[in-house]
Scaffold this motif. Structure first.
Motif, PDB file in Angstrom:
ATOM      1  N   GLY A 130     -63.007 -38.568 -41.957  1.00  0.00           N
ATOM      2  CA  GLY A 130     -62.274 -37.404 -42.438  1.00  0.00           C
ATOM      3  C   GLY A 130     -62.717 -36.126 -41.753  1.00  0.00           C
ATOM      4  N   THR A 131     -64.017 -36.013 -41.507  1.00  0.00           N
ATOM      5  CA  THR A 131     -64.537 -34.846 -40.795  1.00  0.00           C
ATOM      6  C   THR A 131     -64.023 -34.816 -39.362  1.00  0.00           C
ATOM      7  OG1 THR A 131     -66.537 -34.910 -42.154  1.00  0.00           O
ATOM      8  CG2 THR A 131     -66.638 -33.633 -40.123  1.00  0.00           C
ATOM      9  N   ILE A 132     -63.980 -36.000 -38.727  1.00  0.00           N
ATOM     10  CA  ILE A 132     -63.458 -36.083 -37.358  1.00  0.00           C
ATOM     11  C   ILE A 132     -62.010 -35.599 -37.321  1.00  0.00           C
ATOM     12  CG2 ILE A 132     -62.820 -37.655 -35.485  1.00  0.00           C
ATOM     13  CD1 ILE A 132     -65.131 -39.479 -36.475  1.00  0.00           C
ATOM     14  N   LEU A 133     -61.182 -36.156 -38.197  1.00  0.00           N
ATOM     15  CA  LEU A 133     -59.768 -35.779 -38.225  1.00  0.00           C
ATOM     16  C   LEU A 133     -59.591 -34.293 -38.521  1.00  0.00           C
ATOM     17  CD1 LEU A 133     -57.977 -38.694 -40.123  1.00  0.00           C
ATOM     18  CD2 LEU A 133     -57.812 -38.128 -37.705  1.00  0.00           C
ATOM     19  N   SER A 134     -60.313 -33.836 -39.524  1.00  0.00           N
ATOM     20  CA  SER A 134     -60.149 -32.458 -39.962  1.00  0.00           C
ATOM     21  C   SER A 134     -60.545 -31.473 -38.864  1.00  0.00           C
ATOM     22  CB  SER A 134     -60.973 -32.204 -41.223  1.00  0.00           C
ATOM     23  OG  SER A 134     -60.855 -30.869 -41.638  1.00  0.00           O
ATOM     24  N   MET A 135     -61.694 -31.712 -38.249  1.00  0.00           N
ATOM     25  CA  MET A 135     -62.196 -30.747 -37.263  1.00  0.00           C
ATOM     26  C   MET A 135     -61.355 -30.760 -35.985  1.00  0.00           C
ATOM     27  SD  MET A 135     -66.330 -31.033 -37.772  1.00  0.00           S
ATOM     28  CE  MET A 135     -66.697 -29.409 -37.136  1.00  0.00           C
ATOM     29  N   SER A 136     -60.832 -31.925 -35.596  1.00  0.00           N
ATOM     30  CA  SER A 136     -60.024 -31.991 -34.378  1.00  0.00           C
ATOM     31  C   SER A 136     -58.608 -31.491 -34.619  1.00  0.00           C
ATOM     32  CB  SER A 136     -60.018 -33.420 -33.828  1.00  0.00           C
ATOM     33  OG  SER A 136     -59.571 -34.334 -34.797  1.00  0.00           O
ATOM     34  N   VAL A 137     -57.965 -31.999 -35.685  1.00  0.00           N
ATOM     35  CA  VAL A 137     -56.578 -31.617 -35.962  1.00  0.00           C
ATOM     36  C   VAL A 137     -56.481 -30.160 -36.391  1.00  0.00           C
ATOM     37  CG1 VAL A 137     -54.588 -32.071 -37.449  1.00  0.00           C
ATOM     38  CG2 VAL A 137     -55.911 -33.973 -36.530  1.00  0.00           C
ATOM     39  N   THR A 138     -57.461 -29.683 -37.162  1.00  0.00           N
ATOM     40  CA  THR A 138     -57.420 -28.300 -37.632  1.00  0.00           C
ATOM     41  C   THR A 138     -57.443 -27.319 -36.467  1.00  0.00           C
ATOM     42  OG1 THR A 138     -58.493 -28.868 -39.725  1.00  0.00           O
ATOM     43  CG2 THR A 138     -58.597 -26.567 -39.036  1.00  0.00           C
ATOM     44  N   GLY A 139     -58.232 -27.620 -35.447  1.00  0.00           N
ATOM     45  CA  GLY A 139     -58.278 -26.745 -34.280  1.00  0.00           C
ATOM     46  C   GLY A 139     -56.931 -26.654 -33.588  1.00  0.00           C
ATOM     47  N   LEU A 140     -56.241 -27.775 -33.473  1.00  0.00           N
ATOM     48  CA  LEU A 140     -54.915 -27.779 -32.852  1.00  0.00           C
ATOM     49  C   LEU A 140     -53.911 -26.996 -33.693  1.00  0.00           C
ATOM     50  CD1 LEU A 140     -54.776 -31.516 -31.717  1.00  0.00           C
ATOM     51  CD2 LEU A 140     -55.255 -29.513 -30.297  1.00  0.00           C
ATOM     52  N   ILE A 141     -53.985 -27.182 -35.010  1.00  0.00           N
ATOM     53  CA  ILE A 141     -53.073 -26.459 -35.904  1.00  0.00           C
ATOM     54  C   ILE A 141     -53.321 -24.950 -35.825  1.00  0.00           C
ATOM     55  CG2 ILE A 141     -52.431 -26.068 -38.315  1.00  0.00           C
ATOM     56  CD1 ILE A 141     -53.038 -29.018 -38.838  1.00  0.00           C
ATOM     57  N   CYS A 142     -54.585 -24.560 -35.855  1.00  0.00           N
ATOM     58  CA  CYS A 142     -54.932 -23.133 -35.850  1.00  0.00           C
ATOM     59  C   CYS A 142     -54.466 -22.427 -34.578  1.00  0.00           C
ATOM     60  CB  CYS A 142     -56.440 -22.959 -36.010  1.00  0.00           C
ATOM     61  SG  CYS A 142     -57.075 -23.383 -37.640  1.00  0.00           S
ATOM     62  N   SER A 143     -54.481 -23.140 -33.461  1.00  0.00           N
ATOM     63  CA  SER A 143     -54.094 -22.518 -32.198  1.00  0.00           C
ATOM     64  C   SER A 143     -52.585 -22.571 -31.969  1.00  0.00           C
ATOM     65  CB  SER A 143     -54.799 -23.213 -31.033  1.00  0.00           C
ATOM     66  OG  SER A 143     -54.441 -24.581 -30.961  1.00  0.00           O
ATOM     67  N   GLY A 144     -51.857 -23.277 -32.830  1.00  0.00           N
ATOM     68  CA  GLY A 144     -50.410 -23.397 -32.680  1.00  0.00           C
ATOM     69  C   GLY A 144     -49.652 -22.327 -33.442  1.00  0.00           C
ATOM     70  N   TRP A 145     -48.302 -22.499 -33.480  1.00  0.00           N
ATOM     71  CA  TRP A 145     -47.436 -21.497 -34.096  1.00  0.00           C
ATOM     72  C   TRP A 145     -47.600 -21.459 -35.616  1.00  0.00           C
ATOM     73  CZ3 TRP A 145     -44.854 -17.550 -32.155  1.00  0.00           C
ATOM     74  CH2 TRP A 145     -43.920 -16.902 -32.954  1.00  0.00           C
ATOM     75  N   LEU A 146     -47.866 -22.589 -36.248  1.00  0.00           N
ATOM     76  CA  LEU A 146     -48.005 -22.623 -37.702  1.00  0.00           C
ATOM     77  C   LEU A 146     -49.268 -21.907 -38.167  1.00  0.00           C
ATOM     78  CD1 LEU A 146     -46.865 -26.304 -38.384  1.00  0.00           C
ATOM     79  CD2 LEU A 146     -45.586 -24.207 -38.876  1.00  0.00           C
ATOM     80  N   GLY A 147     -50.290 -21.888 -37.325  1.00  0.00           N
ATOM     81  CA  GLY A 147     -51.502 -21.137 -37.622  1.00  0.00           C
ATOM     82  C   GLY A 147     -52.397 -21.789 -38.660  1.00  0.00           C
ATOM     83  N   TRP A 148     -53.521 -21.112 -38.923  1.00  0.00           N
ATOM     84  CA  TRP A 148     -54.559 -21.676 -39.783  1.00  0.00           C
ATOM     85  C   TRP A 148     -54.099 -21.956 -41.224  1.00  0.00           C
ATOM     86  CZ3 TRP A 148     -55.661 -18.804 -44.025  1.00  0.00           C
ATOM     87  CH2 TRP A 148     -55.417 -17.437 -43.983  1.00  0.00           C
ATOM     88  N   PRO A 149     -53.144 -21.190 -41.829  1.00  0.00           N
ATOM     89  CA  PRO A 149     -52.780 -21.518 -43.221  1.00  0.00           C
ATOM     90  C   PRO A 149     -52.253 -22.942 -43.386  1.00  0.00           C
ATOM     91  CG  PRO A 149     -51.964 -19.331 -42.650  1.00  0.00           C
ATOM     92  CD  PRO A 149     -52.450 -19.964 -41.379  1.00  0.00           C
ATOM     93  N   PHE A 150     -51.508 -23.440 -42.364  1.00  0.00           N
ATOM     94  CA  PHE A 150     -50.908 -24.763 -42.487  1.00  0.00           C
ATOM     95  C   PHE A 150     -51.970 -25.856 -42.572  1.00  0.00           C
ATOM     96  CE2 PHE A 150     -48.792 -28.592 -40.761  1.00  0.00           C
ATOM     97  CZ  PHE A 150     -47.751 -28.682 -41.680  1.00  0.00           C
ATOM     98  N   SER A 151     -53.138 -25.626 -41.977  1.00  0.00           N
ATOM     99  CA  SER A 151     -54.192 -26.645 -42.020  1.00  0.00           C
ATOM    100  C   SER A 151     -54.657 -26.900 -43.455  1.00  0.00           C
ATOM    101  CB  SER A 151     -55.381 -26.228 -41.142  1.00  0.00           C
ATOM    102  OG  SER A 151     -55.966 -25.026 -41.597  1.00  0.00           O
ATOM    103  N   PHE A 152     -54.694 -25.868 -44.269  1.00  0.00           N
ATOM    104  CA  PHE A 152     -55.086 -26.038 -45.669  1.00  0.00           C
ATOM    105  C   PHE A 152     -53.981 -26.743 -46.461  1.00  0.00           C
ATOM    106  CE2 PHE A 152     -57.583 -22.368 -44.221  1.00  0.00           C
ATOM    107  CZ  PHE A 152     -58.851 -22.794 -44.569  1.00  0.00           C
ATOM    108  N   TYR A 153     -52.720 -26.444 -46.127  1.00  0.00           N
ATOM    109  CA  TYR A 153     -51.614 -27.084 -46.833  1.00  0.00           C
ATOM    110  C   TYR A 153     -51.563 -28.582 -46.552  1.00  0.00           C
ATOM    111  CZ  TYR A 153     -49.968 -22.217 -47.127  1.00  0.00           C
ATOM    112  OH  TYR A 153     -49.865 -20.867 -47.356  1.00  0.00           O
ATOM    113  N   ILE A 154     -51.725 -28.957 -45.300  1.00  0.00           N
ATOM    114  CA  ILE A 154     -51.552 -30.357 -44.929  1.00  0.00           C
ATOM    115  C   ILE A 154     -52.662 -31.225 -45.502  1.00  0.00           C
ATOM    116  CG2 ILE A 154     -52.765 -30.122 -42.713  1.00  0.00           C
ATOM    117  CD1 ILE A 154     -49.672 -32.315 -43.379  1.00  0.00           C
ATOM    118  N   TRP A 155     -53.916 -30.750 -45.456  1.00  0.00           N
ATOM    119  CA  TRP A 155     -55.020 -31.565 -45.983  1.00  0.00           C
ATOM    120  C   TRP A 155     -54.980 -31.611 -47.505  1.00  0.00           C
ATOM    121  CZ3 TRP A 155     -56.416 -34.768 -42.678  1.00  0.00           C
ATOM    122  CH2 TRP A 155     -56.596 -34.434 -41.333  1.00  0.00           C
TER     123      TRP A 155
END
Length: 467
Positions: free
Chosen positions: A171-196
């Motif tokens: 879970g840490t692997i997925l979260s730390m890798s996917v969250t970085g991609l989400i944060c740098s994209g158009w949806l931004g950091w808020p979406f990372s909290f919604y998806i998890w």
């Protein structure tokens, strides 16, 4: 029947189907740990983007300039400490099924609310959400340990326990890798909290249908598998046993677990919460590379944990070493090797060498799953959840203290010598706690495991909760 007689007979028992109900439960524990640790670690990556507008492509995403980031990261553990022992006590007495449902829903909703609370209340709002998440996840480890005490036969304990807890690493692997991609994209950091948060909610509904507290309450388990599990654990007539607090607190092996858990909590918290910042400020990686590289130690930990657990069970079952010696060997691998790696890391200036060291540190930490982590069940299958609540509850204060120590020592996040001090402190903590474990730990069931039984059957209580 005594423990030795049980151990002599367990290898000749019919274990039931190759993939049975206990394996389904292990997958559910894996997924629980996976989503819980994803919810726990998402902020470690997202907080970088939350405080740097340039990271996100969409400039409409809000950003902040918080000077209390270490306090925010440590606030999770303020709530986490509080619920450990209550979780163990109520889970043992009434069953953990519905406790896990409620705590997972609270954890997930608190994660989803972080972007809103950040907008309304700033860093204080995020702290409130993190404390709430900590309260919810305080139920996690004691509950899983209670379940493992009912479901994990001794000959499979290292593998089953490691598989369950490896979910947290994954879970840490997925979260730390996917969250970085989400944060740098158009949806931004808020979406990372919604998806998890949404994934966490989904697990709670799956658990309602397929989760069970023990084999006796499972509505479709094969009778042969149920008999195998219960007889191997000596729990053919499982009744409620009062917690033998006096015996627990007088037990040297329990104190070995407390001290060792303190060291592991310190080290893992430094690795989890500070690695993204170290890679960003010292090694100058951007958020995408930072997220992937921050997760690489956990990928190594996840892969090697399965290798370590298989070897551990194999040498125990083939009587190469006693269970206690095996626990000490693998616990030492999981603490001394990271200590050496962190010492060396503080002197490294080459970015790729630093990442390689972090990967090796993470990989060897995986040995600890079949060291101190499952040792609670070795000492007392009947009270393993209480032991985990006790040891993890007392020592989670180190998870609060370590980020604050980092903030105190690392006054300039671009100063490598200050980071070196943190790594040296962490290495010393690892080494000292392992020495205590080697001297005091045991792999034998303790005398106080069999305390006086009360008249009301815990199976009946748990059955009512599963209905």
């Amino acid at each position: 029947m005594c423990v030795n007689e049980i151990n002599m007979e367990k290898d000749t028992m019919d274990k039931g189907p190759c993939f049975g109900s206990r394996h389904v439960q292990m997958i559910l524990y894996f997924l629980l740990n996976m989503f819980s640790y994803a919810l726990r670690s998402v902020l470690s990556v997202a907080i970088v983007a939350m405080n740097d507008r340039k990271i996100t492509k969409n400039q409409n995403i809000p950003s902040y300039l918080w000077d209390d980031q270490s306090v925010i990261l440590s606030s999770f553990y303020w709530g986490y400490v509080v619920c450990q022992l209550p979780a163990a006590y109520f889970g043992k007495k009434y069953g953990v099924k519905w406790i896990l449902v409620g705590s997972t829903i609270l954890d997930s909703l608190s994660c989803i609310l972080i972007p809103t609370m950040a907008t309304l209340l700033g860093s204080k709002g995020v702290i409130l959400c993190r404390v709430s998440q900590g309260l919810a996840q305080g139920f996690l480890l004691p509950s899983v340990h209670t379940l493992l005490g009912h479901w994990a036969p001794p000959t499979e304990r290292s593998r089953i326990g490691t598989f369950a807890y490896a979910g947290g690493v994954f879970g840490t692997i997925l979260s730390m890798s996917v969250t970085g991609l989400i944060c740098s994209g158009w949806l931004g950091w808020p979406f990372s909290f919604y998806i998890w948060g949404a994934f966490g909610l989904s697990w709670s509904f799956i658990w309602m249908i397929f989760g069970f507290d023990c084999p006796r309450t499972h509505n479709s388990i094969c009778e042969k598998e149920r008999d195998y599990i219960e007889k191997s654990l000596g729990q053919t007539e499982k009744k409620y046993r009062a917690v033998p607090w006096k015996g627990i607190f007088k037990s040297s092996p329990v104190w070995a677990l407390i001290v060792t858990n303190a060291g592991i909590n310190w080290g893992s918290t430094v690795l989890l919460t500070q690695t993204p910042t170290y890679l960003s400020k010292i090694l100058k990686f951007d958020i995408k590379a930072n997220a992937l590289l921050s997760s690489s130690p956990y990928l190594a930990m996840w892969i090697l944990s399965f290798l370590f657990s298989t070897i551990c069970d194999w040498i125990i079952n083939n009587n190469w070493v006693t269970r206690g010696v095996a626990r000490k060997i693998f616990n030492s691998i999981g603490t001394i090797c990271p200590a050496i790696g962190l010492l060396y890391l503080g002197f490294v200036t080459n970015a790729y060498m630093a990442v390689l060291i972090l990967v090796l540190v993470g990989g060897t930490i995986g040995a600890g799953f079949c060291g101190f982590q499952v040792n609670h069940i070795d000492l007392s299958p009947n009270h393993s959840g209480v032991l985990m609540g006790l040891t993890n509850g007392f020592t989670s204060t180190f998870s609060i203290v370590s980020p604050l120590v980092v903030q105190f020592v690392v006054t300039d996040q671009t100063n490598q010598s200050q980071w070196m001090t943190i790594f040296m402190i962490t290495a010393a903590v690892y080494a000292l706690t392992d020495i205590v474990f080697i001297c005091l730990a045991s792999g034998e069931v303790q005398d106080w495991n069999e305390s006086d039984e009360k008249t009301e059957s815990s199976t009946n209580r748990i059955s009512n909760n599963n209905a």
